[in-house]
Design a protein around this motif. Sequence first.
Motif, PDB file in Angstrom:
ATOM      1  N   MET A  68       0.800  -1.222   0.000  1.00  0.00           N
ATOM      2  CA  MET A  68       0.000   0.000   0.000  1.00  0.00           C
ATOM      3  C   MET A  68       0.836   1.277   0.000  1.00  0.00           C
ATOM      4  SD  MET A  68      -3.114  -0.801  -0.344  1.00  0.00           S
ATOM      5  CE  MET A  68      -2.560  -2.093  -1.447  1.00  0.00           C
ATOM      6  N   HIS A  69       2.079   1.211   0.441  1.00  0.00           N
ATOM      7  CA  HIS A  69       2.955   2.395   0.437  1.00  0.00           C
ATOM      8  C   HIS A  69       4.301   2.002  -0.197  1.00  0.00           C
ATOM      9  CE1 HIS A  69       4.624   6.203   1.453  1.00  0.00           C
ATOM     10  NE2 HIS A  69       5.330   5.781   2.477  1.00  0.00           N
ATOM     11  N   PRO A  70       4.319   1.816  -1.521  1.00  0.00           N
ATOM     12  CA  PRO A  70       5.535   1.357  -2.189  1.00  0.00           C
ATOM     13  C   PRO A  70       6.764   2.226  -1.920  1.00  0.00           C
ATOM     14  CG  PRO A  70       3.691   1.166  -3.682  1.00  0.00           C
ATOM     15  CD  PRO A  70       3.198   1.922  -2.466  1.00  0.00           C
ATOM     16  N   ALA A  71       6.606   3.548  -1.917  1.00  0.00           N
ATOM     17  CA  ALA A  71       7.769   4.420  -1.708  1.00  0.00           C
ATOM     18  C   ALA A  71       8.417   4.153  -0.347  1.00  0.00           C
ATOM     19  CB  ALA A  71       7.361   5.885  -1.830  1.00  0.00           C
ATOM     20  N   GLY A  72       7.606   3.896   0.655  1.00  0.00           N
ATOM     21  CA  GLY A  72       8.142   3.597   1.981  1.00  0.00           C
ATOM     22  C   GLY A  72       8.898   2.281   2.009  1.00  0.00           C
ATOM     23  N   ARG A  73       8.359   1.271   1.329  1.00  0.00           N
ATOM     24  CA  ARG A  73       9.043  -0.026   1.302  1.00  0.00           C
ATOM     25  C   ARG A  73      10.355   0.067   0.514  1.00  0.00           C
ATOM     26  NH1 ARG A  73       4.825   0.182   3.891  1.00  0.00           N
ATOM     27  NH2 ARG A  73       6.433   1.288   5.037  1.00  0.00           N
ATOM     28  N   ILE A  74      10.371   0.839  -0.561  1.00  0.00           N
ATOM     29  CA  ILE A  74      11.598   1.041  -1.338  1.00  0.00           C
ATOM     30  C   ILE A  74      12.634   1.770  -0.486  1.00  0.00           C
ATOM     31  CG2 ILE A  74      12.590   2.242  -3.337  1.00  0.00           C
ATOM     32  CD1 ILE A  74      10.997  -0.321  -4.067  1.00  0.00           C
ATOM     33  N   ARG A  75      12.198   2.776   0.249  1.00  0.00           N
ATOM     34  CA  ARG A  75      13.117   3.512   1.130  1.00  0.00           C
ATOM     35  C   ARG A  75      13.748   2.559   2.149  1.00  0.00           C
ATOM     36  NH1 ARG A  75       9.795   7.198   3.303  1.00  0.00           N
ATOM     37  NH2 ARG A  75       9.318   5.792   5.012  1.00  0.00           N
ATOM     38  N   GLU A  76      12.946   1.663   2.710  1.00  0.00           N
ATOM     39  CA  GLU A  76      13.475   0.710   3.688  1.00  0.00           C
ATOM     40  C   GLU A  76      14.489  -0.240   3.057  1.00  0.00           C
ATOM     41  OE1 GLU A  76       9.620  -0.453   4.880  1.00  0.00           O
ATOM     42  OE2 GLU A  76       9.422   1.309   6.174  1.00  0.00           O
ATOM     43  N   LEU A  77      14.234  -0.674   1.818  1.00  0.00           N
ATOM     44  CA  LEU A  77      15.212  -1.518   1.123  1.00  0.00           C
ATOM     45  C   LEU A  77      16.502  -0.751   0.847  1.00  0.00           C
ATOM     46  CD1 LEU A  77      12.859  -3.430  -1.325  1.00  0.00           C
ATOM     47  CD2 LEU A  77      14.260  -4.439   0.492  1.00  0.00           C
ATOM     48  N   ARG A  78      16.384   0.492   0.447  1.00  0.00           N
ATOM     49  CA  ARG A  78      17.586   1.312   0.213  1.00  0.00           C
ATOM     50  C   ARG A  78      18.386   1.465   1.503  1.00  0.00           C
ATOM     51  NH1 ARG A  78      14.287   5.603  -3.439  1.00  0.00           N
ATOM     52  NH2 ARG A  78      14.706   4.656  -5.485  1.00  0.00           N
ATOM     53  N   THR A  79      17.700   1.664   2.621  1.00  0.00           N
ATOM     54  CA  THR A  79      18.368   1.793   3.922  1.00  0.00           C
ATOM     55  C   THR A  79      19.131   0.518   4.264  1.00  0.00           C
ATOM     56  OG1 THR A  79      16.705   3.354   4.707  1.00  0.00           O
ATOM     57  CG2 THR A  79      17.959   2.196   6.390  1.00  0.00           C
ATOM     58  N   LYS A  80      18.610  -0.622   3.808  1.00  0.00           N
ATOM     59  CA  LYS A  80      19.284  -1.908   4.047  1.00  0.00           C
ATOM     60  C   LYS A  80      20.428  -2.149   3.062  1.00  0.00           C
ATOM     61  CE  LYS A  80      15.338  -4.241   6.075  1.00  0.00           C
ATOM     62  NZ  LYS A  80      14.498  -5.439   6.057  1.00  0.00           N
ATOM     63  N   GLY A  81      20.625  -1.232   2.111  1.00  0.00           N
ATOM     64  CA  GLY A  81      21.750  -1.340   1.200  1.00  0.00           C
ATOM     65  C   GLY A  81      21.430  -1.780  -0.212  1.00  0.00           C
ATOM     66  N   TYR A  82      20.162  -1.917  -0.560  1.00  0.00           N
ATOM     67  CA  TYR A  82      19.802  -2.310  -1.918  1.00  0.00           C
ATOM     68  C   TYR A  82      19.850  -1.100  -2.838  1.00  0.00           C
ATOM     69  CZ  TYR A  82      18.413  -6.762   0.022  1.00  0.00           C
ATOM     70  OH  TYR A  82      18.427  -7.975   0.644  1.00  0.00           O
TER      71      TYR A  82
END
Length: 97
Positions: free
Chosen positions: A51-65
């Motif tokens: 439901m909030h793709p931008a937030g999930r992408i941000r979390e993946l980026r924070t993990k190093g993706y």
Amino acid sequence: MQFIQQSGSIFSANQQYQGNDTETQVSRTLDGLEIFDSLTTQDLRHDLDIMHPAGRIRELRTKGYDIKTVWENCPTACGKIHRMARYVYLRKMKGMA
């Protein structure tokens, strides 16, 4: 642009990660990106129930993706054109397992 078809891989990701908590949605998002290399906001919402793709992408980026955002004009399900993010999965960052 069309929605992702409910392939066996997407069905499997949806079955494996059935919850709606943040970490489960992050896992579904990553699986989708690893399968298709890129997904739009609409793909993530419609096919992976994010439901909030931008937030999930941000979390993946924070993990190093390494995920790039490309802006596109895409039709929605009702046929209206909207500016929409396409998230392109480039690779895991160095040092990640």
